[in-house]
Structure formats: C-alpha cells, structure tokens
Motif scaffolding. Structure first.
Motif, PDB file in Angstrom:
ATOM      1  N   PHE A   1       0.780  -1.250  -0.077  1.00 54.60           N
ATOM      2  CA  PHE A   1       0.039   0.145   0.049  1.00 54.60           C
ATOM      3  C   PHE A   1       0.893   1.195   0.090  1.00 54.60           C
ATOM      4  CE2 PHE A   1       0.179  -1.344   4.609  1.00 54.60           C
ATOM      5  CZ  PHE A   1       0.504  -0.145   5.036  1.00 54.60           C
ATOM      6  N   GLN A   2       0.365   2.468  -0.644  1.00 54.24           N
ATOM      7  CA  GLN A   2       1.074   3.588  -0.681  1.00 54.24           C
ATOM      8  C   GLN A   2       1.619   4.091   0.745  1.00 54.24           C
ATOM      9  OE1 GLN A   2      -1.579   6.768  -2.189  1.00 54.24           O
ATOM     10  NE2 GLN A   2       0.027   7.583  -3.644  1.00 54.24           N
ATOM     11  N   PHE A   3       2.520   4.888   0.685  1.00 59.74           N
ATOM     12  CA  PHE A   3       2.725   5.508   2.116  1.00 59.74           C
ATOM     13  C   PHE A   3       1.540   6.409   2.121  1.00 59.74           C
ATOM     14  CE2 PHE A   3       6.302   6.303   5.198  1.00 59.74           C
ATOM     15  CZ  PHE A   3       5.608   7.507   5.645  1.00 59.74           C
ATOM     16  N   PRO A   4       0.896   6.662   3.365  1.00 58.53           N
ATOM     17  CA  PRO A   4      -0.291   7.322   3.290  1.00 58.53           C
ATOM     18  C   PRO A   4      -0.106   9.063   3.301  1.00 58.53           C
ATOM     19  CG  PRO A   4      -0.160   5.953   5.246  1.00 58.53           C
ATOM     20  CD  PRO A   4       1.090   5.659   4.477  1.00 58.53           C
ATOM     21  N   VAL A   5      -0.914   9.799   2.525  1.00 59.53           N
ATOM     22  CA  VAL A   5      -0.739  11.079   2.272  1.00 59.53           C
ATOM     23  C   VAL A   5      -1.273  11.676   3.841  1.00 59.53           C
ATOM     24  CG1 VAL A   5      -2.047  13.094   1.316  1.00 59.53           C
ATOM     25  CG2 VAL A   5      -1.781  10.881   0.072  1.00 59.53           C
ATOM     26  N   LEU A   6      -0.128  12.765   4.016  1.00 64.25           N
ATOM     27  CA  LEU A   6      -0.390  13.368   5.557  1.00 64.25           C
ATOM     28  C   LEU A   6      -1.136  14.602   5.382  1.00 64.25           C
ATOM     29  CD1 LEU A   6       3.238  12.528   6.851  1.00 64.25           C
ATOM     30  CD2 LEU A   6       1.005  11.169   7.297  1.00 64.25           C
ATOM     31  N   ASP A   7      -0.764  15.428   4.323  1.00 63.30           N
ATOM     32  CA  ASP A   7      -1.251  16.655   3.800  1.00 63.30           C
ATOM     33  C   ASP A   7      -1.936  16.681   2.663  1.00 63.30           C
ATOM     34  OD1 ASP A   7      -2.075  19.305   3.548  1.00 63.30           O
ATOM     35  OD2 ASP A   7      -0.131  20.112   4.355  1.00 63.30           O
ATOM     36  N   PRO A   8      -3.398  17.002   2.235  1.00 59.25           N
ATOM     37  CA  PRO A   8      -3.741  16.937   0.879  1.00 59.25           C
ATOM     38  C   PRO A   8      -3.253  18.054   0.257  1.00 59.25           C
ATOM     39  CG  PRO A   8      -5.643  16.429   2.693  1.00 59.25           C
ATOM     40  CD  PRO A   8      -4.413  16.670   3.438  1.00 59.25           C
ATOM     41  N   ALA A   9      -2.604  19.046   0.873  1.00 56.60           N
ATOM     42  CA  ALA A   9      -2.336  20.380   0.134  1.00 56.60           C
ATOM     43  C   ALA A   9      -1.053  20.041  -0.372  1.00 56.60           C
ATOM     44  CB  ALA A   9      -2.387  21.593   0.953  1.00 56.60           C
ATOM     45  N   VAL A  10      -0.314  19.108   0.002  1.00 55.94           N
ATOM     46  CA  VAL A  10       1.024  18.699  -0.562  1.00 55.94           C
ATOM     47  C   VAL A  10       0.831  17.849  -1.674  1.00 55.94           C
ATOM     48  CG1 VAL A  10       3.316  17.884  -0.135  1.00 55.94           C
ATOM     49  CG2 VAL A  10       2.092  19.212   1.650  1.00 55.94           C
ATOM     50  N   PRO A  11       1.368  18.139  -2.944  1.00 59.50           N
ATOM     51  CA  PRO A  11       1.088  17.406  -4.269  1.00 59.50           C
ATOM     52  C   PRO A  11       1.784  16.169  -3.744  1.00 59.50           C
ATOM     53  CG  PRO A  11       1.959  19.356  -4.777  1.00 59.50           C
ATOM     54  CD  PRO A  11       1.878  19.450  -3.240  1.00 59.50           C
ATOM     55  N   VAL A  12       1.288  14.949  -4.143  1.00 64.29           N
ATOM     56  CA  VAL A  12       1.738  13.494  -3.708  1.00 64.29           C
ATOM     57  C   VAL A  12       2.726  13.196  -4.657  1.00 64.29           C
ATOM     58  CG1 VAL A  12       1.039  11.014  -3.713  1.00 64.29           C
ATOM     59  CG2 VAL A  12      -0.677  12.926  -2.974  1.00 64.29           C
ATOM     60  N   ALA A  13       3.924  12.830  -4.129  1.00 66.94           N
ATOM     61  CA  ALA A  13       5.216  12.590  -4.680  1.00 66.94           C
ATOM     62  C   ALA A  13       5.453  11.015  -4.201  1.00 66.94           C
ATOM     63  CB  ALA A  13       6.317  13.343  -4.711  1.00 66.94           C
ATOM     64  N   GLU A  14       6.069  10.364  -5.114  1.00 70.09           N
ATOM     65  CA  GLU A  14       6.433   8.941  -4.778  1.00 70.09           C
ATOM     66  C   GLU A  14       8.205   8.730  -5.124  1.00 70.09           C
ATOM     67  OE1 GLU A  14       4.598   7.010  -3.285  1.00 70.09           O
ATOM     68  OE2 GLU A  14       2.477   7.922  -3.935  1.00 70.09           O
ATOM     69  N   GLU A  15       8.538   7.779  -4.389  1.00 69.64           N
ATOM     70  CA  GLU A  15      10.118   7.272  -4.865  1.00 69.64           C
ATOM     71  C   GLU A  15      10.099   6.399  -5.860  1.00 69.64           C
ATOM     72  OE1 GLU A  15      12.684   8.763  -2.826  1.00 69.64           O
ATOM     73  OE2 GLU A  15      12.898   7.508  -1.053  1.00 69.64           O
ATOM     74  N   GLY A  16      10.731   6.602  -7.043  1.00 71.66           N
ATOM     75  CA  GLY A  16      10.803   5.822  -8.238  1.00 71.66           C
ATOM     76  C   GLY A  16      12.157   5.798  -9.006  1.00 71.66           C
ATOM     77  N   PRO A  17      13.155   5.006  -8.216  1.00 72.80           N
ATOM     78  CA  PRO A  17      14.619   5.002  -8.625  1.00 72.80           C
ATOM     79  C   PRO A  17      14.662   4.184 -10.120  1.00 72.80           C
ATOM     80  CG  PRO A  17      14.202   4.292  -6.381  1.00 72.80           C
ATOM     81  CD  PRO A  17      12.665   4.405  -6.971  1.00 72.80           C
ATOM     82  N   THR A  18      15.698   4.688 -10.524  1.00 72.03           N
ATOM     83  CA  THR A  18      16.286   4.338 -11.715  1.00 72.03           C
ATOM     84  C   THR A  18      17.398   3.548 -11.821  1.00 72.03           C
ATOM     85  OG1 THR A  18      14.828   5.949 -12.892  1.00 72.03           O
ATOM     86  CG2 THR A  18      16.486   4.870 -14.216  1.00 72.03           C
ATOM     87  N   ASP A  19      17.533   2.422 -12.558  1.00 71.09           N
ATOM     88  CA  ASP A  19      18.698   1.749 -12.562  1.00 71.09           C
ATOM     89  C   ASP A  19      19.290   1.489 -14.097  1.00 71.09           C
ATOM     90  OD1 ASP A  19      19.175   1.255  -9.609  1.00 71.09           O
ATOM     91  OD2 ASP A  19      17.782  -0.324  -9.777  1.00 71.09           O
ATOM     92  N   GLY A  20      20.377   0.985 -14.218  1.00 74.74           N
ATOM     93  CA  GLY A  20      21.058   0.744 -15.373  1.00 74.74           C
ATOM     94  C   GLY A  20      22.389   0.641 -15.441  1.00 74.74           C
ATOM     95  N   PHE A  21      23.057   1.035 -16.459  1.00 82.30           N
ATOM     96  CA  PHE A  21      24.618   0.880 -16.772  1.00 82.30           C
ATOM     97  C   PHE A  21      25.376   2.002 -17.182  1.00 82.30           C
ATOM     98  CE2 PHE A  21      22.159  -3.187 -17.517  1.00 82.30           C
ATOM     99  CZ  PHE A  21      22.881  -4.017 -17.224  1.00 82.30           C
ATOM    100  N   PHE A  22      26.566   2.074 -16.623  1.00 88.74           N
ATOM    101  CA  PHE A  22      27.589   3.122 -17.427  1.00 88.74           C
ATOM    102  C   PHE A  22      28.782   2.390 -17.557  1.00 88.74           C
ATOM    103  CE2 PHE A  22      28.674   2.890 -12.704  1.00 88.74           C
ATOM    104  CZ  PHE A  22      29.836   2.952 -12.578  1.00 88.74           C
ATOM    105  N   ALA A  23      29.888   2.995 -18.266  1.00 92.00           N
ATOM    106  CA  ALA A  23      31.192   2.226 -18.775  1.00 92.00           C
ATOM    107  C   ALA A  23      32.179   3.034 -18.292  1.00 92.00           C
ATOM    108  CB  ALA A  23      30.828   2.152 -20.138  1.00 92.00           C
ATOM    109  N   SER A  24      33.298   2.630 -18.131  1.00 96.22           N
ATOM    110  CA  SER A  24      34.592   3.008 -17.959  1.00 96.22           C
ATOM    111  C   SER A  24      35.086   3.848 -19.167  1.00 96.22           C
ATOM    112  CB  SER A  24      35.594   2.104 -17.488  1.00 96.22           C
ATOM    113  OG  SER A  24      37.062   2.625 -17.628  1.00 96.22           O
ATOM    114  N   SER A  25      35.530   4.900 -19.060  1.00 95.25           N
ATOM    115  CA  SER A  25      36.317   5.690 -20.208  1.00 95.25           C
ATOM    116  C   SER A  25      37.254   4.853 -20.797  1.00 95.25           C
ATOM    117  CB  SER A  25      36.802   7.321 -19.792  1.00 95.25           C
ATOM    118  OG  SER A  25      37.649   7.128 -18.669  1.00 95.25           O
TER     119      SER A  25
END
Length: 432
Positions: free
Chosen positions: A301-325
C-alpha cells in the motif's frame, strides 16, 4: 515525462541520488548473494566485463541471462562478475581508477556518476543514445553528467511502498490503511496480536533503509521540491520544517521492530515473509531475494498522504549501466549498452528476475501482474518522483543521514541535538 505510461511532472534533478538501493537501492540485497565475489576482476579476452551488484538470487540469474543472450547473437560477447552490493559500492572508486577497469557496470544515475564523469572516468555514451529511439526526456536528464554529456543508459525503474503478505493480513483480520490514522490503528492491532508491525532492517551494513522513512515523510510533509532543495544544501536539517517530519515519524516509532537497528535488511524481509513482521517500507528490489512461490502473495500500500495540500510524490528510482572511459573493448562495450537499452533485452531481464521492475524502454512490456500494474499506476498518478536519499543528494551525504536517523530511532528524545549535529556534518559535505 512519459515512458511506458509513466508521467513525471518534474525531473528528479541531478543534485543527488541513492540507493538504494538502491536502496533504496537501489539498493539490492547484498546478504542474499550465493556466488558473489569481492575478489579481483576477471577479464575475459575479447569479452565485455559487466561488473554487477545484482547479487540477490533472481537478479543474478537475470543479468547472466542477459549476458548470454547478448553473446549468443554472435560478434561481441559479455561476461558477468558479480559483487555483493555493499562491497560493490565501497569498491566502485577502485574499479574505475584501476589500470585495467571493468568495461561496464550496473548502478544508478545521479550525482555520484556526475562526480566520476568530471574526473574523466566515465565513457561518453551520447552516440549510444542516438540509437535508443524515443526514451523520455526525464530519463535523458537523469543520465547526464550536468554538463550536457550522457554517461548512463537506464534500463529499469521501480516503486516503493509498504509491502506485506496478503495471506498474513487475512489471517490477522486486517486490511491496508488509507490514511495515517488508519495506519497507526493497523500497527496497534498487529502489536496486540504479538506481531512486530513495522520491519526496517537498519542494522549491519544496511543503515540506509532508515532513509526511506525520512524521504517519504519529508515529501509528504514538505513536498518533493523542498526535499531535493534540502538535500542540495539549500535548507537546513535543523529547520523547523524538518522538525515536523520527525514529529510525525515519532508517532510510528512505538511500532517499529525492536531489533530494527540491530538486524540487516535481509533479516527484516525474511521476518516479513515468515510472518513475524507485518510490513516493511521498501522497494520492489527485495522481491529478487524472495522465493518465487510467495510472489503472488505479496501486496503493498502507498505511504499514506499526510497533507492533502502537498502534491503527492513517490520514490521511483532508476537503474541501468555506465561504462569506464578506459574500456579496452570500446566497440563491444557500446554494443552491450545499445543492447540493454532495447525492449527485447529489458523484457528478457524482467522475465528472468522476480518481474517487479518496470522497463525504461517505452515499447517494452512489463510482467503484467496485478502487483506490477498497481505499482505502475501509483507512479503514473504521482505529481512528482524522487529517487532515494543518496541518489537525490550524494553518497558522501548518506553516512550523515545514517548516523542521524539511526540515533533518532534509538533515542528520539535527543532530536534537537541530533538535527544540530546532522546539519554540522552535512555542512562539511556540502563545503567539499
């Protein structure tokens, strides 16, 4: 941004970033590795070395399946070297500055990569991006070094929430809450039944798990932009607005697992799966260490909203790859990065993992389960997305959070001195 139906109204920015996790990471489960190594990098002649922190069982299978499929195409080949995630994090600077560094790495974008890029350690992958088609502007911004150079290829992202087992909630006669008061009432009910309501697993080498609570409470109380500004040093940790975050958190502390700051995250999620703990605030990465036969029993379940006046944000991390120069296999490394950016590759990875990650390619299909559909919709409906504490700030700032947050959980009556000392420690990081 739009990618596979996900709408993000504001880019998470490049002031940052995280685990997890990655946490976060992410953060993936270092304690779940069965064949991970922290030893010397093994370079295969002619093959692209993929230095991987995907050490939990199913994630390890998935990245190895990806490397095999890439190699089976003919031409360039890839070999995976798996390192437990926390060891990977510690050794990453050494990998990149060694005389013969691994070619490419699993990790996440953000401030830490921008720092390595400024030192000339990361491969410019702008030409790879030219082959990637209609990736969203937000993913492009996340993948930059802050100067216009692209140094990262995003492949998956995921959501956070309070995860629980449906069968346990049914057995205990409880249901997911829709508000903070309902959440506290749920905790009280579980506690009365002899169940530890909230697991955290902030002991051992996973103190970063406490940052998820700070992140979510701050974005619920003060909003996502204030959160990013705070982590960038534009506000103070002893600001009255931050005090409000901890005052809210204090109401939930009586329901935390009493062993929460003594046991590692792996133990906390094991306790969840075995029914000794009611729920854990975590990202979907933990499911890569869960037995496949319990995946259908998981919900969140979603982390409960505490203040309806605050726009609801979520944590949405991104993963992937990088390379050595300094990669010794430049053409093959770029071929690998082009491959992992395809819908085919991302669908293959998801198929061989727990299936709870979301693909970054706009045309790739996710696992299509009810759990994934629910997570995707939550991110779609969010007005903003953050990544995770160190992803939105820096790996250098994360230890200051670890020290402050663990101390708060253990000694909440010392909040004033905790925040004063946190601000002083953070100021030193920002001044560097």
């Amino acid at each position: 941004m739009n990618e596979s139906g996900l709408t993000q109204r504001r880019s998470p920015g490049l002031t940052r970033r995280g685990f997890l996790l990655g946490v976060g990471s992410t953060a993936l489960l270092s304690g779940c590795a069965t064949s991970a190594t922290s030893g010397p990098v093994k370079q295969a002649a002619g093959a692209v070395t993929v230095q991987s922190n995907l050490s939990s069982a199913q994630a390890k299978v998935a990245i190895e399946a990806l490397a095999k499929a890439f190699s089976d195409r003919g031409g360039a080949a890839a070999t995976v070297n798996t390192v437990a995630s926390e060891a990977f994090r510690t050794q990453l600077p050494s990998y990149l500055t060694s005389a013969t560094p691994p070619d490419t790495y699993t990790w996440y974008p953000g401030s830490i990569l921008a720092g390595y890029a400024r030192k000339g350690l990361l491969l410019d992958v702008g030409d790879v991006w030219q082959t990637m088609g209609s990736y969203s502007d937000t993913f492009r911004k996340l993948s930059g070094d802050g100067t216009g150079k692209l140094v990262f290829v995003p492949t998956t992202y995921y959501w956070w929430g309070f995860f629980y087992r449906k069968s346990n909630f049914a057995k205990w006669g409880v249901r997911a809450p829709a508000s903070w008061s309902e959440f506290l009432a749920l905790c009280e009910t579980l506690k009365a039944k002899g169940v530890e309501p909230i697991g955290i697993g902030a002991g051992g080498n996973t103190p970063w798990t406490a940052s998820a609570w700070f992140d979510y409470l701050n974005i619920r109380v003060n909003g996502a932009q204030y959160h990013r500004d705070l982590l960038a040093g534009k506000s103070r940790f002893d600001d009255p607005r931050v005090v409000k975050v901890f005052e809210q958190w204090r109401t939930a502390l009586p329901y935390f697992d009493s062993r929460g700051t003594a046991i590692a995250f792996q133990d906390a999620t094991t306790s969840l799966l075995q029914g000794r703990t009611g729920m854990v605030l975590t990202g979907t990465f933990f499911t890569d260490a869960a037995p496949k036969d319990v995946l259908d029993d998981l919900d969140f379940f979603q982390f409960p909203v505490l203040d309806p006046a605050v726009p609801v944000a979520e944590e949405g991390p991104t993963d992937g790859f990088f390379a050595s120069s300094k990669t010794a296999h430049l053409d093959a490394t770029k071929e690998w990065l082009k491959y992992v950016a395809t819908a085919e590759a991302q669908e293959l990875y998801i198929k061989n993992s727990s299936g709870t990650a979301l693909p970054t390619h706009p045309g790739a299909k996710d696992a299509g389960t009810p759990l994934v559909a629910k997570g995707r919709k939550m991110l779609q409906d969010a007005k903003d997305l953050t990544q995770f504490f160190n992803r939105d700030s820096s790996d250098a700032l994360q230890p200051t959070a670890d020290a402050a947050l663990i101390r708060f959980i253990q000694k909440p009556q010392e909040l004033t001195s905790i925040l004063t000392e946190w601000q002083a420690a953070a100021q030193k990081v920002w001044a560097e």
